[in-house]
Design a protein around this motif. Structure first.
Motif, PDB file in Angstrom:
ATOM      1  N   LEU A  88      42.467  61.165   9.229  1.00  0.00           N
ATOM      2  CA  LEU A  88      42.115  60.170   8.555  1.00  0.00           C
ATOM      3  C   LEU A  88      42.694  58.896   8.935  1.00  0.00           C
ATOM      4  CD1 LEU A  88      42.126  61.845   4.898  1.00  0.00           C
ATOM      5  CD2 LEU A  88      40.056  61.184   6.182  1.00  0.00           C
ATOM      6  N   ALA A  89      43.917  59.069   9.421  1.00  0.00           N
ATOM      7  CA  ALA A  89      44.614  57.624   9.647  1.00  0.00           C
ATOM      8  C   ALA A  89      44.043  56.990  11.209  1.00  0.00           C
ATOM      9  CB  ALA A  89      46.216  57.993   9.998  1.00  0.00           C
ATOM     10  N   VAL A  90      43.743  57.967  11.972  1.00  0.00           N
ATOM     11  CA  VAL A  90      42.962  57.414  13.072  1.00  0.00           C
ATOM     12  C   VAL A  90      41.587  57.075  12.712  1.00  0.00           C
ATOM     13  CG1 VAL A  90      41.946  58.292  15.402  1.00  0.00           C
ATOM     14  CG2 VAL A  90      44.051  58.978  14.892  1.00  0.00           C
ATOM     15  N   GLY A  91      40.963  57.585  11.986  1.00  0.00           N
ATOM     16  CA  GLY A  91      39.539  57.257  11.659  1.00  0.00           C
ATOM     17  C   GLY A  91      39.777  55.936  10.795  1.00  0.00           C
ATOM     18  N   GLU A  92      40.819  55.635   9.959  1.00  0.00           N
ATOM     19  CA  GLU A  92      40.841  54.461   9.363  1.00  0.00           C
ATOM     20  C   GLU A  92      40.757  53.213  10.322  1.00  0.00           C
ATOM     21  OE1 GLU A  92      42.841  52.546   5.171  1.00  0.00           O
ATOM     22  OE2 GLU A  92      43.866  54.484   6.319  1.00  0.00           O
ATOM     23  N   LEU A  93      41.772  53.338  11.386  1.00  0.00           N
ATOM     24  CA  LEU A  93      41.908  52.316  12.074  1.00  0.00           C
ATOM     25  C   LEU A  93      40.749  52.258  12.914  1.00  0.00           C
ATOM     26  CD1 LEU A  93      45.824  53.135  13.391  1.00  0.00           C
ATOM     27  CD2 LEU A  93      44.965  51.256  11.695  1.00  0.00           C
ATOM     28  N   LEU A  94      40.147  53.176  13.349  1.00  0.00           N
ATOM     29  CA  LEU A  94      38.651  53.042  14.330  1.00  0.00           C
ATOM     30  C   LEU A  94      37.766  52.418  13.320  1.00  0.00           C
ATOM     31  CD1 LEU A  94      36.877  54.275  16.681  1.00  0.00           C
ATOM     32  CD2 LEU A  94      36.231  55.993  14.647  1.00  0.00           C
ATOM     33  N   LEU A  95      37.440  52.397  12.169  1.00  0.00           N
ATOM     34  CA  LEU A  95      36.834  51.775  11.084  1.00  0.00           C
ATOM     35  C   LEU A  95      37.268  50.224  11.158  1.00  0.00           C
ATOM     36  CD1 LEU A  95      35.923  54.256   8.207  1.00  0.00           C
ATOM     37  CD2 LEU A  95      34.439  53.891  10.380  1.00  0.00           C
ATOM     38  N   ALA A  96      38.445  49.919  11.272  1.00  0.00           N
ATOM     39  CA  ALA A  96      38.920  48.610  11.247  1.00  0.00           C
ATOM     40  C   ALA A  96      38.823  47.777  12.516  1.00  0.00           C
ATOM     41  CB  ALA A  96      40.197  48.526  10.605  1.00  0.00           C
ATOM     42  N   GLY A  97      38.093  48.493  13.610  1.00  0.00           N
ATOM     43  CA  GLY A  97      38.007  47.764  14.780  1.00  0.00           C
ATOM     44  C   GLY A  97      39.135  47.852  15.776  1.00  0.00           C
ATOM     45  N   HIS A  98      40.359  48.832  15.559  1.00  0.00           N
ATOM     46  CA  HIS A  98      41.312  49.117  16.544  1.00  0.00           C
ATOM     47  C   HIS A  98      40.659  49.864  17.990  1.00  0.00           C
ATOM     48  CE1 HIS A  98      43.441  47.794  12.987  1.00  0.00           C
ATOM     49  NE2 HIS A  98      44.435  47.768  13.717  1.00  0.00           N
ATOM     50  N   SER A  99      41.344  49.381  19.013  1.00  0.00           N
ATOM     51  CA  SER A  99      41.068  50.247  20.262  1.00  0.00           C
ATOM     52  C   SER A  99      42.125  51.424  20.100  1.00  0.00           C
ATOM     53  CB  SER A  99      41.458  49.413  21.406  1.00  0.00           C
ATOM     54  OG  SER A  99      42.938  49.135  21.620  1.00  0.00           O
ATOM     55  N   GLU A 100      41.654  52.395  21.203  1.00  0.00           N
ATOM     56  CA  GLU A 100      42.444  53.541  21.285  1.00  0.00           C
ATOM     57  C   GLU A 100      43.945  53.169  21.406  1.00  0.00           C
ATOM     58  OE1 GLU A 100      41.201  55.670  24.574  1.00  0.00           O
ATOM     59  OE2 GLU A 100      39.386  56.507  23.402  1.00  0.00           O
TER      60      GLU A 100
END
Length: 299
Positions: free
Chosen positions: A160-172
């Motif tokens: 969920l933490a990774v997914g939240e940052l993915l939705l916010a537009g963060h790169s890997e």
């Protein structure tokens, strides 16, 4: 260090970037950055020459001439036509925002069939769609359906933490830094999303996270821009909730689709394709991604 004279004949021997036509010494597959980065990881150490352009957010995988079979690949990917000109930089140009080598010649060889399998997703539906004589447009990727299959299996806090940052537009790399985790761990979590949701690319992973009620879209920093019906069709196809037959003919095959997505990101203030999908969901432009799920209120 490789001698200049050990390089392929089509490589520049001077400090200038030189134009080279596709189809003579190599074929080229243009791939959107959000698809190309995971593909590089999947291909591993034997990857052949790859060019990158961070300004246009595209990569070019160079493969043996004549090895790219005809047929559709996937949205975000274009097989460059023979005669199309690509700038080839000197061997030492391995960074910068403009054209440079992500993988210089000499490390390995990218096989076109391997690249296609990775980019289209080694999944039953993708395999069927890629068979000769099949109608790829008839296959509908439905993140809502895929997400529904995993609603009974809550995601771990790490996912969920990774997914939240993915939705916010963060790169890997930004996700790894924000969570103080190794980059390979972040990539493993993103690959897990792909397997769980039957989602072959980052945009569809974002759509599945929203459609399954696992996460809410981020709060937009601006009002929704005025979008035309074609813009909305592009968003639906990008998110995997519509078939590409919904697109106007001029957006098929996928070359101009990529350009339209780039334009939408700029107009919507989105950092990445997953961020664009999440913002569109927050603005209720993709209502199927924000329907309430059992036991969870709509945000």
């Amino acid at each position: 260090m490789r001698s200049l004279w050990d390089l392929p004949d089509w490589m520049p021997r001077t400090g200038e970037t030189l134009p080279r036509p596709c189809g003579l010494d190599f074929d080229a597959v243009r791939v959107a950055a959000d698809l190309a980065v995971p593909a590089l990881t999947a291909l591993g150490p034997n990857t052949g020459p790859v060019l990158a352009n961070h300004t246009t957010r595209t990569y070019f995988f160079l493969v043996k001439p004549g090895s790219v079979l005809p047929g559709r690949w996937t949205l975000g990917v274009r097989v460059m036509p023979h005669g199309a000109i690509i700038g080839i930089p000197p061997i030492g140009i391995t960074s910068g925002r403009d054209i440079h080598w992500a993988i210089p010649p000499g490390r390995g060889t990218t096989y076109a069939d391997d690249l296609k399998r990775i980019l289209t997703g080694a999944l039953p539906s993708a395999a069927i769609a890629s068979r000769p004589g099949s109608n790829a447009s008839a296959v509908t990727a439905a993140p809502g359906r895929a997400a529904a299959q995993t609603r009974s299996r809550p995601l771990s806090p790490a996912l969920l933490a990774v997914g939240e940052l993915l939705l916010a537009g963060h790169s890997e790399a930004q996700i790894a830094q924000a969570l103080s985790r190794p980059l390979w761990t972040v990539r493993k979590h993103l690959n897990n999303f792909g397997r769980l949701f039957d989602a072959p690319n980052p945009a569809r992973k974002a759509a599945a996270l929203l459609a399954g009620g696992h996460l809410s879209p981020p709060r937009p920093q601006m009002l929704a821009p005025d979008l035309a019906p074609t813009d909305l069709a592009v968003l639906r196809v990008l998110a995997g909730i519509a078939r590409d037959v919904e697109l106007p003919p001029e957006l098929r095959p996928t070359g101009r689709f990529l350009d339209h997505v780039d334009d939408l990101r700029e107009r919507c203030g989105a950092r990445t394709d997953p961020h664009l999908v999440a913002l569109a969901a927050a603005w209720d432009l993709l209502p199927t991604l924000t329907h309430p799920t059992p036991g969870k209120e709509k945000p």
